[in-house]
Write a protein that holds these residues in place. Structure first.
Motif, PDB file in Angstrom:
ATOM      1  N   MET A   1     -53.268  18.732 -17.104  1.00 21.60           N
ATOM      2  CA  MET A   1     -52.452  18.907 -18.302  1.00 21.60           C
ATOM      3  C   MET A   1     -51.027  18.464 -17.972  1.00 21.60           C
ATOM      4  SD  MET A   1     -51.914  22.480 -20.403  1.00 21.60           S
ATOM      5  CE  MET A   1     -53.677  22.663 -20.674  1.00 21.60           C
TER       6      MET A   1
ATOM      7  N   TYR B   1     -55.341  12.869 -19.395  1.00 19.09           N
ATOM      8  CA  TYR B   1     -54.629  14.146 -19.300  1.00 19.09           C
ATOM      9  C   TYR B   1     -54.868  14.904 -20.592  1.00 19.09           C
ATOM     10  CZ  TYR B   1     -51.581  12.719 -15.361  1.00 19.09           C
ATOM     11  OH  TYR B   1     -51.093  12.332 -14.148  1.00 19.09           O
ATOM     12  N   TYR B   2     -54.585  16.210 -20.548  1.00 17.59           N
ATOM     13  CA  TYR B   2     -54.397  16.969 -21.778  1.00 17.59           C
ATOM     14  C   TYR B   2     -52.891  16.902 -22.031  1.00 17.59           C
ATOM     15  CZ  TYR B   2     -59.063  18.880 -20.980  1.00 17.59           C
ATOM     16  OH  TYR B   2     -60.414  19.018 -20.768  1.00 17.59           O
TER      17      TYR B   2
ATOM     18  N   VAL C   1     -59.591  17.206 -15.567  1.00 16.14           N
ATOM     19  CA  VAL C   1     -58.474  16.582 -16.266  1.00 16.14           C
ATOM     20  C   VAL C   1     -57.256  17.507 -16.198  1.00 16.14           C
ATOM     21  CG1 VAL C   1     -57.673  15.667 -18.493  1.00 16.14           C
ATOM     22  CG2 VAL C   1     -60.068  15.380 -17.798  1.00 16.14           C
TER      23      VAL C   1
ATOM     24  N   ASP D   1     -55.861  11.533 -24.770  1.00 14.55           N
ATOM     25  CA  ASP D   1     -55.830  12.987 -24.604  1.00 14.55           C
ATOM     26  C   ASP D   1     -57.235  13.495 -24.293  1.00 14.55           C
ATOM     27  OD1 ASP D   1     -54.479  15.578 -24.762  1.00 14.55           O
ATOM     28  OD2 ASP D   1     -55.746  15.913 -26.513  1.00 14.55           O
ATOM     29  N   GLY D   2     -57.342  14.327 -23.252  1.00 17.91           N
ATOM     30  CA  GLY D   2     -58.637  14.884 -22.865  1.00 17.91           C
ATOM     31  C   GLY D   2     -59.424  13.996 -21.920  1.00 17.91           C
TER      32      GLY D   2
ATOM     33  N   GLU E   1     -49.558  28.526 -21.516  1.00 20.15           N
ATOM     34  CA  GLU E   1     -50.704  28.548 -20.593  1.00 20.15           C
ATOM     35  C   GLU E   1     -50.311  29.188 -19.259  1.00 20.15           C
ATOM     36  OE1 GLU E   1     -53.973  27.508 -21.026  1.00 20.15           O
ATOM     37  OE2 GLU E   1     -53.492  27.221 -23.140  1.00 20.15           O
TER      38      GLU E   1
ATOM     39  N   ARG F   1     -49.645  17.987 -23.764  1.00 22.39           N
ATOM     40  CA  ARG F   1     -49.177  19.177 -24.468  1.00 22.39           C
ATOM     41  C   ARG F   1     -47.661  19.183 -24.531  1.00 22.39           C
ATOM     42  NH1 ARG F   1     -53.792  18.843 -25.380  1.00 22.39           N
ATOM     43  NH2 ARG F   1     -55.439  20.388 -25.090  1.00 22.39           N
TER      44      ARG F   1
ATOM     45  N   TYR G   1     -61.729  25.546 -16.550  1.00 26.57           N
ATOM     46  CA  TYR G   1     -62.653  24.418 -16.389  1.00 26.57           C
ATOM     47  C   TYR G   1     -63.091  24.266 -14.923  1.00 26.57           C
ATOM     48  CZ  TYR G   1     -64.540  19.726 -16.434  1.00 26.57           C
ATOM     49  OH  TYR G   1     -65.362  18.653 -16.278  1.00 26.57           O
TER      50      TYR G   1
END
Length: 197
Positions: free
Chosen positions: A34, A49-50, A32, A45-46, A60, A52, A83
């Protein structure tokens, strides 16, 4: 094996990825991405996509936690590094669905990945797909089509080109690529060297 699915915005990367993941025969893990863009209707979300904030995403980047990232139409997109490494180390294939600039960053860091460029049948079809989404203004759509024309020129940096004329056909083409790549001698030679020894 790292599988990178890339191509212009609106070509159907997400649709093809979802169709591939819905088929239990295909044994790989989707990584996935971000992003700082707002979720579209139905996105979670998750899962898709994540999602943010710009500040969270930049933190990050600063911490070296992104395999790749790019800014596209005023939003960041990227792949969390932790990940991907964890999944590859577990022995599973990882599928990345990313933008073209991000794919070039991954190419530099992971040259043994499999890079697949998903193409539209033509630019007018791409524009119709973007309009059909109903999520972008005419100005944003025109920017995306202009950007797509530039990105198609970058196809020469990929291993394979797959036309997304019909989703099931595109999935089948990608599946055949993955199966072939698993049989390449550089990917299997160590197993046979160990067997002989």
């Amino acid at each position: 094996m790292l599988i990178v699915l890339s191509g212009p915005s609106g070509v159907g990367k997400g649709t093809v990825r979802q169709a591939m993941l819905a088929d239990d025969f295909r044994d790989f893990q989707y990584s996935v991405s971000m992003t700082t863009r707002k979720p579209r209707p139905g996105e979670q979300d998750g899962v898709d996509y994540y999602f943010r904030t710009k500040e969270q995403f930049e933190a990050e980047i600063a911490a070296g936690q992104m395999l790749e990232y790019a800014k596209y139409v005023d939003n960041y997109y990227g792949t969390p590094l932790k990940y991907v490494n964890k999944t590859l180390d577990s022995g599973r294939d990882v599928l990345l669905e990313i933008e073209v600039n991000g794919a070039m960053q991954v190419r530099e860091k992971c040259p043994d990945g499999v890079f697949i460029f998903l193409t539209p049948p033509d630019l007018m079809e791409l524009k119709h797909r973007l309009i059909g989404r109903g999520t972008d203004s005419e100005d944003v759509i025109n920017k995306r089509v202009k950007q797509a024309a530039q990105e198609i020129k970058m196809m020469e940096n990929y291993d394979y080109a797959v036309v997304n004329d019909e989703v099931p056909k595109a999935c089948k083409r990608i599946e055949r690529i993955i199966e072939s790549e698993h049989l390449r001698v550089p990917r299997v030679i160590d197993k046979y060297r160990n067997m002989v020894n």
